[in-house]
Design a protein around this motif. Sequence first.
Motif, PDB file in Angstrom:
ATOM      1  N   ILE A   1     -31.578 -17.015 -38.455  1.00 22.56           N
ATOM      2  CA  ILE A   1     -31.200 -16.016 -37.454  1.00 22.56           C
ATOM      3  C   ILE A   1     -32.098 -14.789 -37.562  1.00 22.56           C
ATOM      4  CG2 ILE A   1     -29.374 -14.402 -36.808  1.00 22.56           C
ATOM      5  CD1 ILE A   1     -27.366 -16.622 -37.602  1.00 22.56           C
ATOM      6  N   LEU A   2     -32.347 -14.339 -38.773  1.00 25.21           N
ATOM      7  CA  LEU A   2     -33.190 -13.161 -38.989  1.00 25.21           C
ATOM      8  C   LEU A   2     -34.614 -13.404 -38.504  1.00 25.21           C
ATOM      9  CD1 LEU A   2     -33.257 -10.309 -40.132  1.00 25.21           C
ATOM     10  CD2 LEU A   2     -33.869 -11.291 -42.326  1.00 25.21           C
ATOM     11  N   ARG A   3     -35.147 -14.580 -38.785  1.00 27.30           N
ATOM     12  CA  ARG A   3     -36.500 -14.900 -38.326  1.00 27.30           C
ATOM     13  C   ARG A   3     -36.581 -14.914 -36.809  1.00 27.30           C
ATOM     14  NH1 ARG A   3     -37.526 -20.174 -40.737  1.00 27.30           N
ATOM     15  NH2 ARG A   3     -36.415 -19.707 -42.620  1.00 27.30           N
ATOM     16  N   ARG A   4     -35.561 -15.480 -36.155  1.00 28.79           N
ATOM     17  CA  ARG A   4     -35.553 -15.511 -34.691  1.00 28.79           C
ATOM     18  C   ARG A   4     -35.493 -14.105 -34.110  1.00 28.79           C
ATOM     19  NH1 ARG A   4     -31.345 -20.437 -33.438  1.00 28.79           N
ATOM     20  NH2 ARG A   4     -32.745 -22.114 -34.050  1.00 28.79           N
ATOM     21  N   ARG A   5     -34.684 -13.250 -34.718  1.00 33.14           N
ATOM     22  CA  ARG A   5     -34.561 -11.874 -34.220  1.00 33.14           C
ATOM     23  C   ARG A   5     -35.873 -11.113 -34.391  1.00 33.14           C
ATOM     24  NH1 ARG A   5     -30.217 -12.530 -31.309  1.00 33.14           N
ATOM     25  NH2 ARG A   5     -28.365 -13.025 -32.494  1.00 33.14           N
ATOM     26  N   LEU A   6     -36.506 -11.283 -35.534  1.00 32.46           N
ATOM     27  CA  LEU A   6     -37.746 -10.562 -35.799  1.00 32.46           C
ATOM     28  C   LEU A   6     -38.908 -11.095 -34.968  1.00 32.46           C
ATOM     29  CD1 LEU A   6     -37.525 -10.093 -39.654  1.00 32.46           C
ATOM     30  CD2 LEU A   6     -37.124  -8.385 -37.885  1.00 32.46           C
ATOM     31  N   ALA A   7     -38.921 -12.379 -34.703  1.00 36.73           N
ATOM     32  CA  ALA A   7     -40.010 -12.981 -33.943  1.00 36.73           C
ATOM     33  C   ALA A   7     -39.852 -12.733 -32.448  1.00 36.73           C
ATOM     34  CB  ALA A   7     -40.066 -14.480 -34.221  1.00 36.73           C
ATOM     35  N   GLY A   8     -38.679 -12.330 -32.009  1.00 37.92           N
ATOM     36  CA  GLY A   8     -38.451 -12.089 -30.598  1.00 37.92           C
ATOM     37  C   GLY A   8     -38.236 -13.358 -29.812  1.00 37.92           C
ATOM     38  N   ASP A   9     -37.952 -14.433 -30.492  1.00 37.77           N
ATOM     39  CA  ASP A   9     -37.692 -15.712 -29.842  1.00 37.77           C
ATOM     40  C   ASP A   9     -36.236 -15.716 -29.410  1.00 37.77           C
ATOM     41  OD1 ASP A   9     -38.109 -18.205 -28.907  1.00 37.77           O
ATOM     42  OD2 ASP A   9     -38.072 -19.194 -30.858  1.00 37.77           O
ATOM     43  N   GLY A  10     -35.959 -15.273 -28.182  1.00 39.77           N
ATOM     44  CA  GLY A  10     -34.596 -14.962 -27.772  1.00 39.77           C
ATOM     45  C   GLY A  10     -33.726 -16.114 -27.333  1.00 39.77           C
ATOM     46  N   TYR A  11     -34.245 -17.034 -26.547  1.00 38.90           N
ATOM     47  CA  TYR A  11     -33.378 -18.042 -25.944  1.00 38.90           C
ATOM     48  C   TYR A  11     -33.481 -19.374 -26.671  1.00 38.90           C
ATOM     49  CZ  TYR A  11     -31.341 -21.226 -22.600  1.00 38.90           C
ATOM     50  OH  TYR A  11     -30.566 -22.171 -22.019  1.00 38.90           O
ATOM     51  N   HIS A  12     -32.333 -19.867 -27.087  1.00 36.54           N
ATOM     52  CA  HIS A  12     -32.238 -21.181 -27.717  1.00 36.54           C
ATOM     53  C   HIS A  12     -31.101 -21.938 -27.041  1.00 36.54           C
ATOM     54  CE1 HIS A  12     -35.021 -20.303 -30.967  1.00 36.54           C
ATOM     55  NE2 HIS A  12     -34.536 -19.090 -30.906  1.00 36.54           N
ATOM     56  N   PRO A  13     -31.420 -22.924 -26.226  1.00 35.30           N
ATOM     57  CA  PRO A  13     -30.379 -23.606 -25.460  1.00 35.30           C
ATOM     58  C   PRO A  13     -29.327 -24.292 -26.322  1.00 35.30           C
ATOM     59  CG  PRO A  13     -32.493 -24.713 -25.200  1.00 35.30           C
ATOM     60  CD  PRO A  13     -32.741 -23.447 -25.943  1.00 35.30           C
ATOM     61  N   GLU A  14     -29.671 -24.685 -27.535  1.00 31.76           N
ATOM     62  CA  GLU A  14     -28.673 -25.337 -28.382  1.00 31.76           C
ATOM     63  C   GLU A  14     -27.559 -24.379 -28.790  1.00 31.76           C
ATOM     64  OE1 GLU A  14     -31.893 -23.818 -31.153  1.00 31.76           O
ATOM     65  OE2 GLU A  14     -31.859 -24.932 -29.268  1.00 31.76           O
ATOM     66  N   GLU A  15     -27.798 -23.073 -28.685  1.00 33.06           N
ATOM     67  CA  GLU A  15     -26.762 -22.100 -29.016  1.00 33.06           C
ATOM     68  C   GLU A  15     -25.873 -21.779 -27.815  1.00 33.06           C
ATOM     69  OE1 GLU A  15     -28.732 -18.706 -30.589  1.00 33.06           O
ATOM     70  OE2 GLU A  15     -29.403 -19.759 -32.391  1.00 33.06           O
ATOM     71  N   HIS A  16     -26.285 -22.202 -26.613  1.00 35.41           N
ATOM     72  CA  HIS A  16     -25.547 -21.866 -25.405  1.00 35.41           C
ATOM     73  C   HIS A  16     -25.178 -23.136 -24.640  1.00 35.41           C
ATOM     74  CE1 HIS A  16     -26.778 -17.744 -26.120  1.00 35.41           C
ATOM     75  NE2 HIS A  16     -27.995 -18.199 -26.313  1.00 35.41           N
ATOM     76  N   TYR A  17     -24.585 -24.070 -25.320  1.00 38.62           N
ATOM     77  CA  TYR A  17     -24.262 -25.330 -24.676  1.00 38.62           C
ATOM     78  C   TYR A  17     -23.019 -25.165 -23.802  1.00 38.62           C
ATOM     79  CZ  TYR A  17     -20.725 -25.773 -28.310  1.00 38.62           C
ATOM     80  OH  TYR A  17     -19.670 -25.556 -29.130  1.00 38.62           O
ATOM     81  N   MET A  18     -22.921 -26.026 -22.807  1.00 36.76           N
ATOM     82  CA  MET A  18     -21.765 -25.990 -21.907  1.00 36.76           C
ATOM     83  C   MET A  18     -20.594 -26.692 -22.584  1.00 36.76           C
ATOM     84  SD  MET A  18     -22.700 -24.384 -19.235  1.00 36.76           S
ATOM     85  CE  MET A  18     -21.498 -24.808 -18.023  1.00 36.76           C
ATOM     86  N   ARG A  19     -19.437 -26.090 -22.479  1.00 41.32           N
ATOM     87  CA  ARG A  19     -18.259 -26.661 -23.123  1.00 41.32           C
ATOM     88  C   ARG A  19     -17.301 -27.306 -22.146  1.00 41.32           C
ATOM     89  NH1 ARG A  19     -18.132 -21.525 -26.809  1.00 41.32           N
ATOM     90  NH2 ARG A  19     -17.883 -20.614 -24.793  1.00 41.32           N
ATOM     91  N   GLY A  20     -17.682 -27.414 -20.901  1.00 44.48           N
ATOM     92  CA  GLY A  20     -16.806 -28.023 -19.910  1.00 44.48           C
ATOM     93  C   GLY A  20     -16.161 -26.977 -19.027  1.00 44.48           C
TER      94      GLY A  20
END
Length: 50
Positions: A15-34
């Motif tokens: 999580i820290l690496r993603r925040r520092l790198a500015g890599d904002g969108y990861h679809p696996e974290e925003h999956y549809m739940r129905g």
Amino acid sequence: MIGRFRSLFASWTRILRRRLAGDGYHPEEHYMRGPGPKTRAKYSDNKSNP
């Protein structure tokens, strides 16, 4: 106990690496739940009245 700490530490660093790198969108974290409760309520009325 060590394995649990190791996996927790790995997730924190990921999580820290993603925040520092500015890599904002990861679809696996925003999956549809129905459909939500409003959609279920909307279509349940139509199904009960044939």
